[in-house]
Design a protein around this motif. Structure first.
Motif, PDB file in Angstrom:
ATOM      1  N   GLN A 146       0.774  -1.195   0.095  1.00 41.52           N
ATOM      2  CA  GLN A 146       0.720   0.385  -0.098  1.00 41.52           C
ATOM      3  C   GLN A 146       0.855   1.300  -0.119  1.00 41.52           C
ATOM      4  O   GLN A 146       1.108   1.866  -0.540  1.00 41.52           O
ATOM      5  CB  GLN A 146      -0.727   0.278   1.132  1.00 41.52           C
ATOM      6  CG  GLN A 146      -2.057  -1.120   1.482  1.00 41.52           C
ATOM      7  CD  GLN A 146      -2.726  -1.030   2.626  1.00 41.52           C
ATOM      8  OE1 GLN A 146      -2.333  -1.757   3.518  1.00 41.52           O
ATOM      9  NE2 GLN A 146      -3.821  -1.199   2.782  1.00 41.52           N
ATOM     10  N   GLU A 147       2.215   1.329   0.253  1.00 39.72           N
ATOM     11  CA  GLU A 147       2.952   2.745   0.894  1.00 39.72           C
ATOM     12  C   GLU A 147       3.424   2.411  -0.694  1.00 39.72           C
ATOM     13  O   GLU A 147       3.851   3.784  -1.015  1.00 39.72           O
ATOM     14  CB  GLU A 147       3.765   1.989   1.864  1.00 39.72           C
ATOM     15  CG  GLU A 147       3.872   2.089   3.567  1.00 39.72           C
ATOM     16  CD  GLU A 147       4.186   1.935   4.662  1.00 39.72           C
ATOM     17  OE1 GLU A 147       5.258   1.253   3.798  1.00 39.72           O
ATOM     18  OE2 GLU A 147       4.112   2.239   5.892  1.00 39.72           O
ATOM     19  N   ALA A 148       4.270   1.192  -0.965  1.00 43.93           N
ATOM     20  CA  ALA A 148       4.530   1.472  -2.000  1.00 43.93           C
ATOM     21  C   ALA A 148       3.513   1.917  -3.220  1.00 43.93           C
ATOM     22  O   ALA A 148       3.780   2.792  -4.655  1.00 43.93           O
ATOM     23  CB  ALA A 148       5.278   0.719  -2.776  1.00 43.93           C
ATOM     24  N   PHE A 149       2.115   2.122  -3.005  1.00 41.98           N
ATOM     25  CA  PHE A 149       1.561   2.236  -4.853  1.00 41.98           C
ATOM     26  C   PHE A 149       1.554   3.388  -4.291  1.00 41.98           C
ATOM     27  O   PHE A 149       1.163   4.674  -5.306  1.00 41.98           O
ATOM     28  CB  PHE A 149       0.170   1.662  -4.368  1.00 41.98           C
ATOM     29  CG  PHE A 149      -0.484   0.142  -5.610  1.00 41.98           C
ATOM     30  CD1 PHE A 149      -0.830   0.730  -6.189  1.00 41.98           C
ATOM     31  CD2 PHE A 149       0.404  -0.624  -5.364  1.00 41.98           C
ATOM     32  CE1 PHE A 149      -1.080  -0.678  -7.055  1.00 41.98           C
ATOM     33  CE2 PHE A 149       0.226  -1.674  -6.144  1.00 41.98           C
ATOM     34  CZ  PHE A 149      -0.523  -1.648  -7.358  1.00 41.98           C
ATOM     35  N   ILE A 150       1.893   4.487  -3.412  1.00 39.36           N
ATOM     36  CA  ILE A 150       0.395   5.831  -2.448  1.00 39.36           C
ATOM     37  C   ILE A 150       2.348   6.277  -3.504  1.00 39.36           C
ATOM     38  O   ILE A 150       2.631   7.362  -3.781  1.00 39.36           O
ATOM     39  CB  ILE A 150       1.123   5.864  -0.952  1.00 39.36           C
ATOM     40  CG1 ILE A 150      -0.411   5.293  -0.816  1.00 39.36           C
ATOM     41  CG2 ILE A 150       1.024   7.747  -1.261  1.00 39.36           C
ATOM     42  CD1 ILE A 150      -0.113   5.555   0.321  1.00 39.36           C
ATOM     43  N   LYS A 151       3.293   6.070  -2.887  1.00 42.88           N
ATOM     44  CA  LYS A 151       5.039   6.563  -3.322  1.00 42.88           C
ATOM     45  C   LYS A 151       4.978   6.214  -4.886  1.00 42.88           C
ATOM     46  O   LYS A 151       5.309   7.575  -5.372  1.00 42.88           O
ATOM     47  CB  LYS A 151       5.595   5.834  -2.679  1.00 42.88           C
ATOM     48  CG  LYS A 151       7.779   6.301  -3.140  1.00 42.88           C
ATOM     49  CD  LYS A 151       8.597   4.883  -2.609  1.00 42.88           C
ATOM     50  CE  LYS A 151      10.093   5.591  -3.091  1.00 42.88           C
ATOM     51  NZ  LYS A 151      10.673   5.142  -2.260  1.00 42.88           N
ATOM     52  N   HIS A 152       4.492   5.349  -4.812  1.00 35.64           N
ATOM     53  CA  HIS A 152       4.516   5.536  -6.815  1.00 35.64           C
ATOM     54  C   HIS A 152       3.461   5.993  -8.344  1.00 35.64           C
ATOM     55  O   HIS A 152       3.571   5.549  -8.567  1.00 35.64           O
ATOM     56  CB  HIS A 152       5.311   4.080  -7.633  1.00 35.64           C
ATOM     57  CG  HIS A 152       6.904   3.639  -7.109  1.00 35.64           C
ATOM     58  ND1 HIS A 152       7.670   4.122  -7.411  1.00 35.64           N
ATOM     59  CD2 HIS A 152       6.800   2.824  -5.889  1.00 35.64           C
ATOM     60  CE1 HIS A 152       8.705   3.460  -6.888  1.00 35.64           C
ATOM     61  NE2 HIS A 152       9.309   3.493  -6.214  1.00 35.64           N
ATOM     62  N   ASN A 199       3.775   2.902 -13.326  1.00 34.99           N
ATOM     63  CA  ASN A 199       3.725   2.992 -11.986  1.00 34.99           C
ATOM     64  C   ASN A 199       3.658   0.934 -11.071  1.00 34.99           C
ATOM     65  O   ASN A 199       4.145   1.563  -9.491  1.00 34.99           O
ATOM     66  CB  ASN A 199       2.767   4.154 -11.226  1.00 34.99           C
ATOM     67  CG  ASN A 199       3.205   4.764 -11.827  1.00 34.99           C
ATOM     68  OD1 ASN A 199       4.505   5.079 -13.066  1.00 34.99           O
ATOM     69  ND2 ASN A 199       2.376   6.542 -12.194  1.00 34.99           N
ATOM     70  N   ILE A 200       2.514   0.653 -11.617  1.00 37.88           N
ATOM     71  CA  ILE A 200       2.254  -0.448 -10.561  1.00 37.88           C
ATOM     72  C   ILE A 200       3.005  -1.446 -10.587  1.00 37.88           C
ATOM     73  O   ILE A 200       3.433  -1.993  -9.244  1.00 37.88           O
ATOM     74  CB  ILE A 200       1.126  -1.336 -11.027  1.00 37.88           C
ATOM     75  CG1 ILE A 200      -0.755   0.388 -11.340  1.00 37.88           C
ATOM     76  CG2 ILE A 200       0.547  -2.283 -10.686  1.00 37.88           C
ATOM     77  CD1 ILE A 200      -1.622  -0.718 -11.776  1.00 37.88           C
ATOM     78  N   VAL A 201       3.997  -1.652 -11.521  1.00 40.80           N
ATOM     79  CA  VAL A 201       5.262  -2.348 -11.812  1.00 40.80           C
ATOM     80  C   VAL A 201       6.315  -1.986 -10.686  1.00 40.80           C
ATOM     81  O   VAL A 201       7.111  -2.956 -10.395  1.00 40.80           O
ATOM     82  CB  VAL A 201       5.958  -2.415 -13.182  1.00 40.80           C
ATOM     83  CG1 VAL A 201       7.170  -3.122 -12.761  1.00 40.80           C
ATOM     84  CG2 VAL A 201       4.561  -3.218 -14.083  1.00 40.80           C
ATOM     85  N   GLU A 206       9.440  -2.770  -6.029  1.00 38.14           N
ATOM     86  CA  GLU A 206       9.523  -2.258  -5.064  1.00 38.14           C
ATOM     87  C   GLU A 206      10.164  -3.236  -3.575  1.00 38.14           C
ATOM     88  O   GLU A 206      10.905  -3.737  -3.179  1.00 38.14           O
ATOM     89  CB  GLU A 206       9.229  -0.894  -3.919  1.00 38.14           C
ATOM     90  CG  GLU A 206       9.855  -0.353  -3.517  1.00 38.14           C
ATOM     91  CD  GLU A 206       9.463   0.775  -2.983  1.00 38.14           C
ATOM     92  OE1 GLU A 206       8.891   2.010  -2.319  1.00 38.14           O
ATOM     93  OE2 GLU A 206      10.358   2.044  -4.451  1.00 38.14           O
ATOM     94  N   VAL A 207       8.902  -3.501  -3.623  1.00 37.65           N
ATOM     95  CA  VAL A 207       8.325  -4.424  -2.740  1.00 37.65           C
ATOM     96  C   VAL A 207       8.853  -5.650  -3.006  1.00 37.65           C
ATOM     97  O   VAL A 207       9.515  -6.216  -1.588  1.00 37.65           O
ATOM     98  CB  VAL A 207       6.981  -4.846  -2.687  1.00 37.65           C
ATOM     99  CG1 VAL A 207       6.248  -5.611  -1.393  1.00 37.65           C
ATOM    100  CG2 VAL A 207       6.106  -2.937  -1.696  1.00 37.65           C
TER     101      VAL A 207
END
Length: 214
Positions: A146-152, A199-201, A206-207
């Protein structure tokens, strides 16, 4: 010795063509078969399950363990897991998109594996561990995905985002996010109408990198 064969005038008038009654019967039968062949794609998965379950009637008690909590609901056995979550348990984070198992918006985890909730019946998952988007975070602490989706910035309208995140978590757990190409392949069941795929990729990769470092 030649066989004695006398044609039936009613069956073969005008030189052997079927009579009007036979033609009408044939066309009705052919039309009915064609209608059945064309009908299923035009119906939602929930409607097909309902049509194929006409003999299953009556409300029953279902026990579902969702996000670590046992929940009891009264529903017909033909209710899909998606509708059970949204309509009976008010867990509306799981989205209803195509209702045909084609868009991935309804992705949830059952015993750690991702599935399309619109393609399965709730009654089939009693006694199993069901996780929805509402169960990923721990209190105020967001899940790393969830954090990565917000960041990217891995979303725009946000409708597909819960399913994308659930698939992304499973993709990493399955070891299917070791490269951009592999991530795109194993996330291909989740569609984004806004086109936020790069961005999703990036978020999923990242995760995956964090997971590989422990």
């Amino acid at each position: 010795m030649p066989h004695d064969f006398t044609p039936d005038p009613a069956a073969t008038p005008s030189g052997g063509a079927p009579n009007d009654g036979s033609r009408r019967t044939f066309m009705k039968q052919a039309g009915g078969i064609l209608g059945l062949a064309l009908a299923p794609p035009l119906l939602s998965q929930a409607e097909r399950l309902t049509a194929y379950s006409k003999t299953v009637e009556g409300v029953t008690t279902l026990q579902l363990k969702v996000n670590g909590v046992s929940r009891t609901l009264q529903a017909e056995p033909r209710v899909t897991l998606l509708d059970a979550l949204r309509e009976y348990l008010d867990l509306t984070g799981t989205k209803k998109g195509c209702d045909h198992g084609q868009c991935g918006a309804c992705t949830v985890h059952v015993d750690g594996r991702r599935i399309n909730a619109c393609l399965t019946l709730a009654v089939m998952h009693q006694g199993k561990e069901i996780t929805t988007i509402e169960g990923l975070n721990k209190g105020e602490q967001l899940h790393p995905m969830q954090e990565a989706f917000i960041k990217h910035d891995g979303f725009q309208c946000g409708y597909c985002t819960p399913g994308q995140i659930m698939s992304g978590v499973a993709c990493v757990q399955e070891g299917h996010a070791t490269s951009d190409g592999q991530t795109r392949e194993w996330m291909s069941g989740n569609l984004c109408r806004c086109g936020a795929y790069p961005n999703i990729v990036a978020a999923v990769r990242e995760v995956a990198g964090q997971a590989s470092k422990g």
